[in-house]
Design a protein around this motif. Structure first.
Motif, PDB file in Angstrom:
ATOM      1  N   CYS A  65       0.953  -1.336   0.146  1.00 22.43           N
ATOM      2  CA  CYS A  65       0.019   0.017  -0.032  1.00 22.43           C
ATOM      3  C   CYS A  65       0.646   1.175   0.063  1.00 22.43           C
ATOM      4  CB  CYS A  65      -0.807   0.145   1.235  1.00 22.43           C
ATOM      5  SG  CYS A  65      -2.324  -1.373   1.000  1.00 22.43           S
ATOM      6  N   ARG A  66       1.788   1.184   0.876  1.00 23.46           N
ATOM      7  CA  ARG A  66       2.629   2.539   1.009  1.00 23.46           C
ATOM      8  C   ARG A  66       3.404   2.659  -0.554  1.00 23.46           C
ATOM      9  NH1 ARG A  66       3.943   0.181   5.757  1.00 23.46           N
ATOM     10  NH2 ARG A  66       5.802  -0.792   5.067  1.00 23.46           N
ATOM     11  N   MET A  67       3.912   1.635  -1.140  1.00 22.72           N
ATOM     12  CA  MET A  67       4.685   1.534  -2.259  1.00 22.72           C
ATOM     13  C   MET A  67       3.723   2.154  -3.542  1.00 22.72           C
ATOM     14  SD  MET A  67       7.454  -1.433  -2.578  1.00 22.72           S
ATOM     15  CE  MET A  67       6.150  -2.801  -2.454  1.00 22.72           C
ATOM     16  N   LYS A  68       2.481   1.714  -3.465  1.00 21.52           N
ATOM     17  CA  LYS A  68       1.525   1.882  -4.577  1.00 21.52           C
ATOM     18  C   LYS A  68       0.617   3.089  -4.098  1.00 21.52           C
ATOM     19  CE  LYS A  68       3.070  -1.203  -7.197  1.00 21.52           C
ATOM     20  NZ  LYS A  68       3.868  -0.936  -8.415  1.00 21.52           N
ATOM     21  N   SER A  69       0.953   3.685  -3.109  1.00 18.03           N
ATOM     22  CA  SER A  69       0.035   4.966  -2.776  1.00 18.03           C
ATOM     23  C   SER A  69      -1.598   4.639  -2.528  1.00 18.03           C
ATOM     24  CB  SER A  69       0.057   6.172  -3.720  1.00 18.03           C
ATOM     25  OG  SER A  69       1.529   6.657  -3.654  1.00 18.03           O
ATOM     26  N   GLN A  70      -1.695   3.341  -1.862  1.00 14.42           N
ATOM     27  CA  GLN A  70      -2.978   2.971  -1.654  1.00 14.42           C
ATOM     28  C   GLN A  70      -3.106   3.079  -0.159  1.00 14.42           C
ATOM     29  OE1 GLN A  70      -5.253   2.204  -4.174  1.00 14.42           O
ATOM     30  NE2 GLN A  70      -3.597   2.566  -5.504  1.00 14.42           N
TER      31      GLN A  70
ATOM     32  N   GLY B 218      -6.020  -1.246   7.862  1.00 13.04           N
ATOM     33  CA  GLY B 218      -5.798  -2.076   9.177  1.00 13.04           C
ATOM     34  C   GLY B 218      -6.357  -3.493   8.766  1.00 13.04           C
ATOM     35  N   SER B 219      -6.527  -4.382  10.123  1.00 16.64           N
ATOM     36  CA  SER B 219      -7.052  -5.577   9.933  1.00 16.64           C
ATOM     37  C   SER B 219      -8.359  -5.569  10.917  1.00 16.64           C
ATOM     38  CB  SER B 219      -6.100  -6.567  10.551  1.00 16.64           C
ATOM     39  OG  SER B 219      -6.406  -7.671  10.398  1.00 16.64           O
ATOM     40  N   PRO B 220      -9.476  -5.700  10.263  1.00 19.21           N
ATOM     41  CA  PRO B 220     -10.697  -5.642  11.256  1.00 19.21           C
ATOM     42  C   PRO B 220     -10.925  -6.954  11.823  1.00 19.21           C
ATOM     43  CG  PRO B 220     -11.333  -5.947   8.685  1.00 19.21           C
ATOM     44  CD  PRO B 220      -9.738  -5.614   8.922  1.00 19.21           C
ATOM     45  N   GLU B 221     -10.101  -8.026  11.388  1.00 14.90           N
ATOM     46  CA  GLU B 221     -10.388  -9.236  12.219  1.00 14.90           C
ATOM     47  C   GLU B 221      -9.176 -10.015  11.568  1.00 14.90           C
ATOM     48  OE1 GLU B 221     -13.258 -11.620   9.005  1.00 14.90           O
ATOM     49  OE2 GLU B 221     -14.122  -9.954   9.924  1.00 14.90           O
ATOM     50  N   PRO B 222      -9.142 -11.205  12.382  1.00 11.33           N
ATOM     51  CA  PRO B 222      -7.896 -12.067  12.167  1.00 11.33           C
ATOM     52  C   PRO B 222      -7.692 -12.412  10.764  1.00 11.33           C
ATOM     53  CG  PRO B 222      -8.873 -12.716  14.210  1.00 11.33           C
ATOM     54  CD  PRO B 222      -9.883 -11.745  13.732  1.00 11.33           C
ATOM     55  N   SER B 223      -6.561 -12.503  10.035  1.00 12.53           N
ATOM     56  CA  SER B 223      -6.544 -12.823   8.821  1.00 12.53           C
ATOM     57  C   SER B 223      -7.161 -11.873   7.729  1.00 12.53           C
ATOM     58  CB  SER B 223      -6.959 -14.447   8.524  1.00 12.53           C
ATOM     59  OG  SER B 223      -6.010 -15.165   9.228  1.00 12.53           O
ATOM     60  N   ALA B 224      -7.695 -10.855   8.051  1.00 16.43           N
ATOM     61  CA  ALA B 224      -8.265  -9.948   7.121  1.00 16.43           C
ATOM     62  C   ALA B 224      -7.606  -8.387   7.007  1.00 16.43           C
ATOM     63  CB  ALA B 224      -9.640  -9.675   7.586  1.00 16.43           C
ATOM     64  N   PHE B 225      -7.432  -8.010   5.797  1.00 21.26           N
ATOM     65  CA  PHE B 225      -6.849  -6.680   5.382  1.00 21.26           C
ATOM     66  C   PHE B 225      -7.455  -5.880   4.757  1.00 21.26           C
ATOM     67  CE2 PHE B 225      -3.958 -10.346   6.371  1.00 21.26           C
ATOM     68  CZ  PHE B 225      -3.256  -9.716   7.587  1.00 21.26           C
ATOM     69  N   ASP B 226      -7.911  -4.566   5.130  1.00 20.41           N
ATOM     70  CA  ASP B 226      -8.722  -3.604   4.470  1.00 20.41           C
ATOM     71  C   ASP B 226      -7.755  -2.717   3.622  1.00 20.41           C
ATOM     72  OD1 ASP B 226     -10.790  -5.202   4.929  1.00 20.41           O
ATOM     73  OD2 ASP B 226     -11.724  -3.616   6.034  1.00 20.41           O
ATOM     74  N   VAL B 227      -7.964  -2.579   2.283  1.00 19.40           N
ATOM     75  CA  VAL B 227      -7.341  -1.463   1.511  1.00 19.40           C
ATOM     76  C   VAL B 227      -8.385  -0.554   0.902  1.00 19.40           C
ATOM     77  CG1 VAL B 227      -5.768  -1.302  -0.216  1.00 19.40           C
ATOM     78  CG2 VAL B 227      -5.409  -3.146   1.195  1.00 19.40           C
ATOM     79  N   ARG B 228      -8.026   0.856   0.988  1.00 17.21           N
ATOM     80  CA  ARG B 228      -9.095   1.648   0.231  1.00 17.21           C
ATOM     81  C   ARG B 228      -8.199   1.839  -1.179  1.00 17.21           C
ATOM     82  NH1 ARG B 228     -13.062   4.368   2.090  1.00 17.21           N
ATOM     83  NH2 ARG B 228     -11.946   4.533   4.188  1.00 17.21           N
ATOM     84  N   HIS B 229      -9.028   1.828  -2.138  1.00 18.56           N
ATOM     85  CA  HIS B 229      -8.480   2.169  -3.512  1.00 18.56           C
ATOM     86  C   HIS B 229      -8.572   3.698  -3.849  1.00 18.56           C
ATOM     87  CE1 HIS B 229      -9.068   1.875  -8.241  1.00 18.56           C
ATOM     88  NE2 HIS B 229      -7.857   2.366  -7.831  1.00 18.56           N
ATOM     89  N   THR B 230      -7.296   4.299  -3.883  1.00 19.06           N
ATOM     90  CA  THR B 230      -7.070   5.746  -3.969  1.00 19.06           C
ATOM     91  C   THR B 230      -7.035   6.163  -5.394  1.00 19.06           C
ATOM     92  OG1 THR B 230      -4.752   5.623  -3.473  1.00 19.06           O
ATOM     93  CG2 THR B 230      -6.183   5.970  -1.676  1.00 19.06           C
ATOM     94  N   GLY B 231      -6.694   5.233  -6.309  1.00 18.85           N
ATOM     95  CA  GLY B 231      -6.870   5.628  -7.694  1.00 18.85           C
ATOM     96  C   GLY B 231      -5.456   5.386  -8.322  1.00 18.85           C
TER      97      GLY B 231
END
Length: 76
Positions: free
Chosen positions: A54-59, A63-76
């Motif tokens: 996410c840092r490298m791709k500016s996304q 965070g992780s809302p539950e174990p083994s889950a990762f949320d990413v917001r598409h920023t374009g």
């Protein structure tokens, strides 16, 4: 559906690094900008790899809302 609910969930459970990040990279452009994609990944490396990608791709890593889950917001 709210903006924080995932627009898509990618099930990468049981897959090893780097497959969850590759799946995220392939699918994130398919969801609208501003929406959230959730990656399900139980490889311990995902906890470092997904935020780093996410840092490298500016996304936006949400965070992780539950174990083994990762949320990413598409920023374009």
């Amino acid at each position: 559906m709210t903006a924080e609910e995932p627009a898509e969930v990618i099930d990468c459970l049981g897959q090893r690094c780097p497959l969850p990040v590759i799946a995220l990279a392939k699918r994130i452009t398919a969801i609208p900008v501003g929406r959230v994609i959730r990656v399900l990944a139980d490889d311990p490396a995902a906890a470092n790899d997904i935020p780093a990608w996410c840092r490298m791709k500016s996304q936006e890593y949400l965070g992780s809302p539950e174990p083994s889950a990762f949320d990413v917001r598409h920023t374009g």
